[in-house]
Motif scaffolding. Structure first.
Motif, PDB file in Angstrom:
ATOM      1  N   PHE A  58       0.844  -1.204   0.000  1.00 46.54           N
ATOM      2  CA  PHE A  58       0.000   0.000   0.000  1.00 46.54           C
ATOM      3  C   PHE A  58       0.872   1.244   0.000  1.00 46.54           C
ATOM      4  O   PHE A  58       0.685   2.206   0.747  1.00 46.54           O
ATOM      5  N   HIS A  59       1.853   1.218  -0.887  1.00 40.55           N
ATOM      6  CA  HIS A  59       2.772   2.352  -1.048  1.00 40.55           C
ATOM      7  C   HIS A  59       3.104   2.392  -2.525  1.00 40.55           C
ATOM      8  O   HIS A  59       3.678   1.442  -3.071  1.00 40.55           O
ATOM      9  N   HIS A  60       2.665   3.450  -3.208  1.00 39.48           N
ATOM     10  CA  HIS A  60       2.604   3.432  -4.664  1.00 39.48           C
ATOM     11  C   HIS A  60       3.594   4.391  -5.318  1.00 39.48           C
ATOM     12  O   HIS A  60       3.536   5.597  -5.065  1.00 39.48           O
ATOM     13  N   THR A 107       8.121   8.400  -3.322  1.00 37.43           N
ATOM     14  CA  THR A 107       8.083   9.396  -2.264  1.00 37.43           C
ATOM     15  C   THR A 107       6.891   9.067  -1.379  1.00 37.43           C
ATOM     16  O   THR A 107       5.984   8.330  -1.816  1.00 37.43           O
ATOM     17  N   SER A 108       6.889   9.595  -0.155  1.00 32.18           N
ATOM     18  CA  SER A 108       5.752   9.371   0.743  1.00 32.18           C
ATOM     19  C   SER A 108       4.886  10.627   0.725  1.00 32.18           C
ATOM     20  O   SER A 108       5.194  11.622   1.401  1.00 32.18           O
ATOM     21  N   HIS A 109       3.825  10.580  -0.069  1.00 32.84           N
ATOM     22  CA  HIS A 109       3.030  11.791  -0.333  1.00 32.84           C
ATOM     23  C   HIS A 109       2.475  12.391   0.955  1.00 32.84           C
ATOM     24  O   HIS A 109       2.560  13.586   1.189  1.00 32.84           O
ATOM     25  N   GLU A 110       1.916  11.513   1.806  1.00 29.87           N
ATOM     26  CA  GLU A 110       1.261  12.029   3.017  1.00 29.87           C
ATOM     27  C   GLU A 110       2.251  12.703   3.952  1.00 29.87           C
ATOM     28  O   GLU A 110       1.916  13.657   4.646  1.00 29.87           O
ATOM     29  N   GLU A 111       3.504  12.208   3.953  1.00 31.79           N
ATOM     30  CA  GLU A 111       4.521  12.795   4.828  1.00 31.79           C
ATOM     31  C   GLU A 111       5.273  13.933   4.138  1.00 31.79           C
ATOM     32  O   GLU A 111       6.007  14.677   4.772  1.00 31.79           O
TER      33      GLU A 111
HETATM   34  C1  H2B Z   1      -4.816   7.868   1.037  1.00 31.56           C
HETATM   35  C2  H2B Z   1      -3.371   7.607   0.628  1.00 31.56           C
HETATM   36  O1  H2B Z   1      -3.222   7.778  -0.715  1.00 31.56           O
HETATM   37  C3  H2B Z   1      -3.010   6.170   1.043  1.00 31.56           C
HETATM   38  O2  H2B Z   1      -3.019   6.086   2.406  1.00 31.56           O
HETATM   39  C4  H2B Z   1      -1.614   5.720   0.603  1.00 31.56           C
HETATM   40  C5  H2B Z   1      -1.638   5.093  -0.762  1.00 31.56           C
HETATM   41  N1  H2B Z   1      -0.341   4.950  -1.341  1.00 31.56           N
HETATM   42  C6  H2B Z   1       0.638   5.841  -1.070  1.00 31.56           C
HETATM   43  N2  H2B Z   1       1.778   5.833  -1.767  1.00 31.56           N
HETATM   44  C7  H2B Z   1       2.736   6.750  -1.559  1.00 31.56           C
HETATM   45  N3  H2B Z   1       3.850   6.716  -2.303  1.00 31.56           N
HETATM   46  N4  H2B Z   1       2.573   7.696  -0.617  1.00 31.56           N
HETATM   47  C8  H2B Z   1       1.489   7.793   0.169  1.00 31.56           C
HETATM   48  O3  H2B Z   1       1.394   8.691   1.016  1.00 31.56           O
HETATM   49  C9  H2B Z   1       0.451   6.808  -0.029  1.00 31.56           C
HETATM   50  N5  H2B Z   1      -0.673   6.801   0.713  1.00 31.56           N
END
Ligand code: H2B
Length: 93
Positions: free
Chosen positions: A52-54, A69-73
């Motif tokens: 769950f990391h895209h 990259t970690s979008h949320e962070e």
């Molecule tokens: C809602 C948010 O997109 C999800 O929690 C996950 C999905 N995949 C994700 N992938 C990446 N690369 N960064 C994220 O912050 C992330 N968040």
């Protein structure tokens, strides 16, 4: 919520052949032909779903670019480093 890694942590933990570009870690993989790249992208997508990391995946002729990259962070975290390692281990498999 994973913590953002420091510049030193990124530098020391980045897998071989990966580079840092701002808030992303990047690697481009080369293939003998287009469909091998497409198949690799599928495999990366499966890892991404499991983690769950895209990543951003760009499929070009005979190469695939992976950007993490970690979008949320808002930057690079352990999740990105771990994902790069998983992709590397699958690529070597
Ligand atoms: C809602 C948010 O997109 C999800 O929690 C996950 C999905 N995949 C994700 N992938 C990446 N690369 N960064 C994220 O912050 C992330 N968040």
């Amino acid at each position: 919520m994973a913590d953002l890694l420091s510049d030193d942590e990124i530098e020391t933990q980045l897998p071989d052949d990966w580079t840092r570009e701002g808030d992303e870690i990047v690697r481009t993989y080369e293939f003998d032909d287009y469909l091998r790249g497409v198949n690799f992208a599928q495999m990366v997508g499966e890892i991404a779903e499991a983690q769950f990391h895209h990543p951003e995946i760009v499929i070009r002729y005979a190469e695939v670019e992976i950007r993490l990259t970690s979008h949320e962070e808002g930057g690079i975290t352990d999740a990105d480093i771990e994902m790069a390692g998983l992709i590397e281990s699958e690529r070597d498999a």
